[in-house]
Motif scaffolding. Structure first.
Motif, PDB file in Angstrom:
ATOM      1  N   LYS A 136       0.845  -1.195   0.000  1.00 26.32           N
ATOM      2  CA  LYS A 136       0.000   0.000   0.000  1.00 26.32           C
ATOM      3  C   LYS A 136       0.882   1.248   0.000  1.00 26.32           C
ATOM      4  CE  LYS A 136      -4.231   1.815   0.777  1.00 26.32           C
ATOM      5  NZ  LYS A 136      -4.298   2.816   1.821  1.00 26.32           N
ATOM      6  N   SER A 137       1.931   1.236   0.853  1.00 32.17           N
ATOM      7  CA  SER A 137       2.791   2.412   0.909  1.00 32.17           C
ATOM      8  C   SER A 137       3.610   2.510  -0.376  1.00 32.17           C
ATOM      9  CB  SER A 137       3.693   2.356   2.135  1.00 32.17           C
ATOM     10  OG  SER A 137       4.815   1.539   1.878  1.00 32.17           O
ATOM     11  N   MET A 138       3.899   1.365  -1.003  1.00 36.23           N
ATOM     12  CA  MET A 138       4.615   1.364  -2.290  1.00 36.23           C
ATOM     13  C   MET A 138       3.785   2.111  -3.345  1.00 36.23           C
ATOM     14  SD  MET A 138       7.443   0.202  -3.519  1.00 36.23           S
ATOM     15  CE  MET A 138       8.176  -0.057  -5.123  1.00 36.23           C
ATOM     16  N   LYS A 139       2.485   1.793  -3.401  1.00 35.06           N
ATOM     17  CA  LYS A 139       1.595   2.475  -4.355  1.00 35.06           C
ATOM     18  C   LYS A 139       1.606   3.977  -4.127  1.00 35.06           C
ATOM     19  CE  LYS A 139      -2.090  -0.700  -5.573  1.00 35.06           C
ATOM     20  NZ  LYS A 139      -3.531  -0.898  -5.530  1.00 35.06           N
ATOM     21  N   ASN A 140       1.543   4.365  -2.842  1.00 34.76           N
ATOM     22  CA  ASN A 140       1.550   5.794  -2.526  1.00 34.76           C
ATOM     23  C   ASN A 140       2.851   6.447  -2.951  1.00 34.76           C
ATOM     24  OD1 ASN A 140      -1.003   5.654  -1.478  1.00 34.76           O
ATOM     25  ND2 ASN A 140      -0.277   5.275   0.632  1.00 34.76           N
ATOM     26  N   ARG A 141       3.961   5.738  -2.734  1.00 33.88           N
ATOM     27  CA  ARG A 141       5.263   6.295  -3.129  1.00 33.88           C
ATOM     28  C   ARG A 141       5.355   6.440  -4.643  1.00 33.88           C
ATOM     29  NH1 ARG A 141       9.522   2.476  -0.520  1.00 33.88           N
ATOM     30  NH2 ARG A 141      11.075   4.029  -1.158  1.00 33.88           N
ATOM     31  N   ILE A 142       4.864   5.418  -5.379  1.00 35.16           N
ATOM     32  CA  ILE A 142       4.872   5.503  -6.846  1.00 35.16           C
ATOM     33  C   ILE A 142       4.015   6.678  -7.296  1.00 35.16           C
ATOM     34  CG2 ILE A 142       4.142   4.334  -8.979  1.00 35.16           C
ATOM     35  CD1 ILE A 142       4.792   1.666  -7.563  1.00 35.16           C
ATOM     36  N   HIS A 143       2.836   6.788  -6.664  1.00 34.87           N
ATOM     37  CA  HIS A 143       1.921   7.861  -7.018  1.00 34.87           C
ATOM     38  C   HIS A 143       2.583   9.225  -6.856  1.00 34.87           C
ATOM     39  CE1 HIS A 143      -1.483  10.662  -6.332  1.00 34.87           C
ATOM     40  NE2 HIS A 143      -1.928  10.038  -7.405  1.00 34.87           N
ATOM     41  N   SER A 144       3.280   9.413  -5.736  1.00 37.79           N
ATOM     42  CA  SER A 144       3.864  10.741  -5.522  1.00 37.79           C
ATOM     43  C   SER A 144       5.027  11.010  -6.478  1.00 37.79           C
ATOM     44  CB  SER A 144       4.275  10.933  -4.060  1.00 37.79           C
ATOM     45  OG  SER A 144       5.206   9.964  -3.693  1.00 37.79           O
ATOM     46  N   VAL A 145       5.777   9.966  -6.873  1.00 37.67           N
ATOM     47  CA  VAL A 145       6.851  10.181  -7.860  1.00 37.67           C
ATOM     48  C   VAL A 145       6.251  10.580  -9.202  1.00 37.67           C
ATOM     49  CG1 VAL A 145       8.718   9.085  -9.159  1.00 37.67           C
ATOM     50  CG2 VAL A 145       8.462   8.608  -6.718  1.00 37.67           C
ATOM     51  N   LEU A 146       5.150   9.908  -9.587  1.00 38.86           N
ATOM     52  CA  LEU A 146       4.563  10.172 -10.906  1.00 38.86           C
ATOM     53  C   LEU A 146       3.962  11.574 -10.999  1.00 38.86           C
ATOM     54  CD1 LEU A 146       3.007   6.693 -11.784  1.00 38.86           C
ATOM     55  CD2 LEU A 146       5.131   7.719 -12.620  1.00 38.86           C
ATOM     56  N   GLN A 147       3.621  12.174  -9.860  1.00 43.03           N
ATOM     57  CA  GLN A 147       3.084  13.539  -9.889  1.00 43.03           C
ATOM     58  C   GLN A 147       4.089  14.524 -10.488  1.00 43.03           C
ATOM     59  OE1 GLN A 147      -0.166  14.052  -9.369  1.00 43.03           O
ATOM     60  NE2 GLN A 147      -0.018  11.828  -9.107  1.00 43.03           N
ATOM     61  N   ILE A 148       5.387  14.228 -10.328  1.00 45.36           N
ATOM     62  CA  ILE A 148       6.440  15.111 -10.838  1.00 45.36           C
ATOM     63  C   ILE A 148       6.358  15.238 -12.354  1.00 45.36           C
ATOM     64  CG2 ILE A 148       8.968  15.443 -10.964  1.00 45.36           C
ATOM     65  CD1 ILE A 148       9.065  13.488  -8.514  1.00 45.36           C
ATOM     66  N   LEU A 149       5.834  14.163 -13.014  1.00 48.68           N
ATOM     67  CA  LEU A 149       5.792  14.138 -14.479  1.00 48.68           C
ATOM     68  C   LEU A 149       5.006  15.306 -15.065  1.00 48.68           C
ATOM     69  CD1 LEU A 149       5.134  10.388 -15.308  1.00 48.68           C
ATOM     70  CD2 LEU A 149       7.212  11.699 -15.689  1.00 48.68           C
ATOM     71  N   SER A 150       3.951  15.729 -14.336  1.00 45.81           N
ATOM     72  CA  SER A 150       3.058  16.723 -14.928  1.00 45.81           C
ATOM     73  C   SER A 150       3.767  18.034 -15.239  1.00 45.81           C
ATOM     74  CB  SER A 150       1.867  16.956 -13.999  1.00 45.81           C
ATOM     75  OG  SER A 150       2.350  17.110 -12.680  1.00 45.81           O
TER      76      SER A 150
END
Ligand code: 4AZ
Length: 417
Positions: free
Chosen positions: A129-143
Motif C-alpha cells: 500500500k505504501s509502495m503504491k503511494n510512493r509511486i503515485h507521488s513520484v509520478l506527480q512530478i511528471l506533470s
C-alpha cells in the motif's frame, strides 16, 4: 658474572589457543555478517509490477499511433518511457525501480492515453500500500517536466505475474526474455528455449512438419506460397506451436490457405501466403504474435537479424524436431545480385541475409518461417519469410527471404491484420 636470562615472551594474549579462538570467532562473525547481507540484499527481494495510465495532453492522436511499427509510435513511447524512468531515477525509489514499458497508446477525445507497466524490485517485507503511494507521488512530478504535457492517472494497479504476462503478450513482438544468442558453426545455429520465439509456427502436412510459419494474429499465420505447391488442401494441414514439432504445446487445424495470385515458381517472385486457423487461439507466454513492419520501414544492410526453424542442418539432410535459431546480417540486394552471388535473380520483393562464411543460414524445412529484427523498444518485427537460396550455408550464397515490407498491404487486404 651476571647474565641476563633470555626473555621468553610469555604474554598470555599470544597463547595459541587464544589466537585460534580469536581467528575462528572473527571468521564466524564475518561469515554471518556477509551471509545476512547477501540474504537481505539479494534473496529478500521480490519483483513487483504495477500498471498506470498517462494522459498526454499536447499530442494529437493520429492514425500513425495505431501501430507499434511506426516511427511516431516508437518515438512517443520512448519519450514517455524515458520521462517515467527519469522521474524514478531522481526519486527515493531509484534503487527499487527497474524498468517501464508502454504497452499501448490509445485515443481519448483528440488526445492520447499511454498504458504503462512498471517493474520494481524491493524487499519481500515492504508494504504494497505504501509502495503504491510512493509511486503515485513520484509520478506527480511528471506533470511539470519535459516537453510532453502528461497527466498521470491517480489509479495505480498492482499486477500479478499473470496480469503482466497478459499485458505483454497482447502487444506484438515481445520476447519473454532477452537472451544473448551466440553464433555457432552449424547452419542450424543454436537450440532455442521454450518461449524464445513465441510466434514460430510449424505447418504440418498430415501431422509431419513441412514448413515454418509466423503467427501475426490470433487467427492468421504468414508463410511462403511454395509450401503449398503440391498440397493445397487445407484439410491436410495443421499448425503447431512450441519448440518441439513432435510434442507441440498446441495443435490447430487449418481453415484456409491463401497464396499470392502472382506467385511464380520459376522466379520465386511473390513467395508469400497466409493461412487461417480453424479457431482463434489464446495468447500466452509461449504463443503470441510478432509485429509486422510498416510498408515504409527500411531494412538496413549490415543490421542483425535472426532466422528460426526446424530445417535441416545440411543441404539434403533431415529436418530437426527441436527449434533452432541463427544470427545473420542483412545483405544489400546489390551485393546479393553480384555475379559471385545470385547474378540478378534477387527481385525487389526479396531480401538477402547471411554471414560472410555462410555458416549460419536457413535450409530445407525452414521455408515459410521468420527472419526477425528487434527495434529500439525491444519489440520484434518479421522482416523476411524463408524462401530460397543456392543450397545452404555456402559463402556468397546468403539465404533469400520474401521482403515483408513489400507485401504489407497485401497482408492487410487478405487478413485485416
Ligand atoms: C529450401 O529448399 C531452401 N539457404 C530454403 C532456404 C535456403 C535454401 C533452400 C536458404 O527450402
Amino acid at each position: 658474572m651476571y647474565r641476563p636470562r633470555p626473555v621468553i615472551p610469555q604474554s598470555r594474549f599470544f597463547s595459541p589457543f587464544v589466537v585460534a579462538f580469536v581467528v575462528i570467532t572473527t571468521v564466524l562473525i564475518l561469515a554471518m555478517t556477509i551471509g545476512l547481507l547477501i540474504h537481505f540484499l539479494a534473496f529478500d527481494k521480490k519483483t513487483y509490477f504495477y500498471h498506470s495510465s498517462f494522459q498526454i495532453l499536447n499530442v494529437e492522436y493520429t492514425e500513425a499511433l495505431n501501430s507499434p511499427a511506426t516511427q511516431e509510435y516508437r518515438h512517443l513511447s520512448e519519450r514517455i518511457e524515458s520521462m517515467i524512468t527519469d522521474a524514478f531515477r531522481e526519486s527515493n525509489l531509484r534503487s527499487e525501480f527497474i524498468r517501464t514499458h508502454v504497452v499501448k497508446l490509445r485515443k481519448e477525445g483528440n488526445g492520447v492515453i499511454a498504458d504503462a507497466v512498471m517493474k520494481f524490485r524491493s524487499s519481500k517485507r515492504s508494504n504494497r500500500k505504501s509502495m503504491k503511494n510512493r509511486i503515485h507521488s513520484v509520478l506527480q512530478i511528471l506533470s511539470n517536466s519535459g516537453s510532453l504535457e502528461i497527466t498521470p492517472s491517480n489509479e495505480i494497479t498492482s499486477l500479478t505475474d499473470q496480469d503482466t504476462e497478459n499485458f505483454l503478450t497482447q502487444e506484438c513482438g515481445a520476447r519473454p526474455d532477452l537472451i544473448t544468442l551466440s553464433e555457432e558453426r552449424v547452419i542450424g545455429g543454436t537450440l532455442a528455449e521454450t518461449g524464445d520465439w513465441p510466434w514460430q509456427v510449424s505447418l504440418q502436412l498430415n501431422n509431419v512438419h513441412h514448413c515454418g510459419g509466423i503467427l501475426i494474429s490470433n487467427l492468421w499465420v504468414l508463410t511462403a506460397a511454395h509450401c503449398f505447391r503440391s498440397y493445397s488442401n487445407p484439410l491436410q494441414w495443421t499448425a503447431t506451436f512450441g519448440v518441439s514439432t513432435i510434442r507441440p504445446i498446441l495443435r490447430v487445424r487449418v481453415r484456409s490457405i491463401v497464396s499470392h495470385n502472382n506467385y511464380r515458381p520459376t522466379t520465386r517472385d511473390n513467395d508469400i501466403a497466409v493461412v487461417q486457423l480453424e479457431r482463434p487461439i489464446t495468447f500466452n507466454r509461449n504463443i503470441h504474435r510478432v509485429c509486422l513492419p510498416a510498408a515504409t520501414q527500411s531494412i538496413i544492410p549490415g543490421s542483425i537479424a535472426y532466422v528460426t526453424g526446424w530445417g535441416s542442418l545440411t543441404y539434403g539432410g533431415n529436418t530437426v524436431t527441436d527449434l533452432r535459431q541463427g544470427q545473420v546480417r542483412i545483405v544489400s540486394t546489390d551485393e546479393c545480385n553480384e555475379p559471385a552471388g545470385y547474378s540478378g535473380s534477387v527481385l525487389p520483393g526479396m531480401l538477402c541475409a547471411g554471414v560472410p562464411s555462410g555458416a549460419v543460414d536457413a535450409c530445407q524445412g525452414d521455408s515459410g518461417g521468420p527472419l526477425v529484427q528487434e527495434d529500439s523498444r525491444m519489440l520484434w518485427f518479421v522482416v523476411g519469410i524463408v524462401s530460397w537460396g543456392y543450397q545452404c550455408g555456402l559463402p556468397n550464397k546468403p539465404g533469400v527471404y520474401t521482403r515483408v515490407t513489400t507485401y504489407r498491404d497485401w497482408i492487410r487486404q487478405q487478413t485485416g491484420v
